[in-house]
Design an enzyme around this catalytic site. Structure first.
Site, PDB file in Angstrom:
ATOM      1  CG  ASN A 146      -0.255  -0.619   2.499  1.00 45.53           C
ATOM      2  OD1 ASN A 146       0.305  -1.560   2.671  1.00 45.53           O
ATOM      3  ND2 ASN A 146      -0.220   0.447   3.374  1.00 45.53           N
ATOM      4  CB  CYS A 320       6.895  14.268  12.507  1.00 42.05           C
ATOM      5  SG  CYS A 320       7.459  15.137  13.772  1.00 42.05           S
TER       6      CYS A 320
END
Ligand SMILES: *Cc1c(COP(=O)(O)O)cnc(C)c1O
Length: 389
Positions: A146, A320
């Protein structure tokens, strides 16, 4: 350009579903006429899913989506076959629905081999063969990834599994409607699919289980789905799944060809106009709509925020999260150095995208990257790889 995350429900699919919320609301298990309508609709959808992958209708079991299908195949097989062994083989780049199910099983006493992939994200079938022991009870390798779009040599891995009489599961959530599938020709024993990845509704999917393959149930209760998956059927969702898979698999070649041509133009445009970029995933053995690019000296989430401000929806494998800049397990598995994995951008094309969209991204993205690099502490100094492109 984030069709790998989800797709909208096609109007004709929604149209097919609507009567099953209202007029035809019967519980398929009930013994009166309005229930018979729901029952027939579920069986018609089962036939469509079976036809799309070369299976028999009795081998299709409806679930609540790709995550449930993956969990069922992995844990259900492990529990059904624990007397024969405790070893499972999978790959390092599977979806979390497979990886986290395997990690759970490790806590239950199973042992799991996570096969590495090469720099393009491909599993080497010889590694599968080598990992097999007399305790191996399941092999699970996804059809296409994916994140980076790489397509695995599924038929070959299936052939190896079969020659050792080990059941073979594949997560084909990304490939329905993108690549033709035939469970017999590809030696597949179990296959996961999910409607919202091919223009059907969210929260409904299916697991193909080849006749004779033993899988324990995860959900216990009523006798639905031949007593293997309890719970009143999601009739509108199942009808939507059937309608969507019929449309998605009707003319794969034309659709895939159109997407791949746009994707390739987008890819060339980005690599040619923006320095310090590279393509992630296999150059040719990849999903037609998938583009995954690394851009040095920038951070994935920053790219997404600026693209979003320009009305472009993309995705990144370098979130992040929790303050730590950990790139995704997939980007790590293909061996990307940290400073390159930081700035990955995934654009996945689908139905609604046009050549104008490609032009627009090619106009906006270079400016976005230039702006980010001009303010990025990462861009101070030379590329650690020493390469200019
Ligand atoms: C989306 C996805 C899943 C999960 O499917 P859901 O229906 O969203 O639970 C599993 N595997 C792959 C490869 C996917 O892309």
């Amino acid at each position: 350009m984030d069709h790998a995350a989800t797709t909208y429900t096609l109007p004709e699919v929604l149209e097919a579903m609507l009567p099953y919320f209202s007029e035809h609301f019967g519980n398929p298990s009930s013994l009166y006429s309005i229930a018979e309508v729901s029952r027939r609709a579920v069986e018609e959808a089962r036939g469509k899913v079976a036809a799309a992958i070369g299976a028999e209708p009795e081998e299709i079991y409806f679930t609540a989506g790709g995550t449930e299908s993956d969990n069922w195949a992995i844990k259900g097989t492990a529990f059904a076959r624990r007397k024969s062994g405790n070893h499972i083989i999978t790959s390092a780049i599977e979806h979390h629905a497979v990886l986290h199910a395997c990690e759970y099983l490790e806590k239950q006493g199973f042992s799991v081999t996570y096969l590495p992939v090469d720099g393009d994200g491909r599993v080497n079938p010889a590694d599968v063969e080598e990992a097999i022991t007399d305790k191996t009870i399941l092999i699970s390798v996804m059809h296409a990834n994916n994140e980076i779009g790489t397509i695995q040599p599924i038929a070959e891995i299936g052939r190896i599994a079969r020659s050792h009489r080990i059941p073979f599961h594949t997560d084909a959530v990304q490939t329905i409607g993108a690549i033709g599938i035939d469970v017999d020709a590809m030696n597949i024993d179990m296959l996961s699919l999910s409607a919202h990845k091919f223009y059907g509704p969210k929260g409904v999917g299916a697991l193909y289980i080849r006749k004779g393959v033993r899988v324990d149930s995860l959900l216990h209760g009523g006798g639905q789905e031949k007593r293997r998956r309890a719970g009143t059927e999601n009739v509108p969702g199942i009808v939507g799944l059937g309608a969507a898979i019929e449309i998605a698999t009707a003319d794969i070649d034309a659709y895939a060809g159109r997407l791949a041509a746009m994707r390739d133009r987008l890819c060339r445009g980005i690599l040619e106009t923006i320095p310090h970029t590279r393509l992630n995933g296999h150059p040719t053995e990849r999903l037609p709509g998938n583009l995954n690019i690394s851009l040095e000296f920038v951070e994935g989430e920053s790219i997404l925020l600026l693209l979003n401000a320009h009305g472009i929806a993309g995705s990144t494998g370098s979130a992040c999260s929790m303050g730590s800049l950990e790139p995704s397990h997939v980007l790590r598995a293909i061996g990307l150095p940290h400073e390159i994995a930081h700035g990955s951008l995934r654009l996945t094309l689908g139905h609604v995208n046009t050549e104008e969209d490609v032009n627009y991204v090619l106009e906006v993205l270079p400016k976005v990257i230039e702006r980010l690099r001009s303010i990025s502490p990462l861009s101070a100094g030379e590329s650690k790889t020493g390469q200019r492109d």
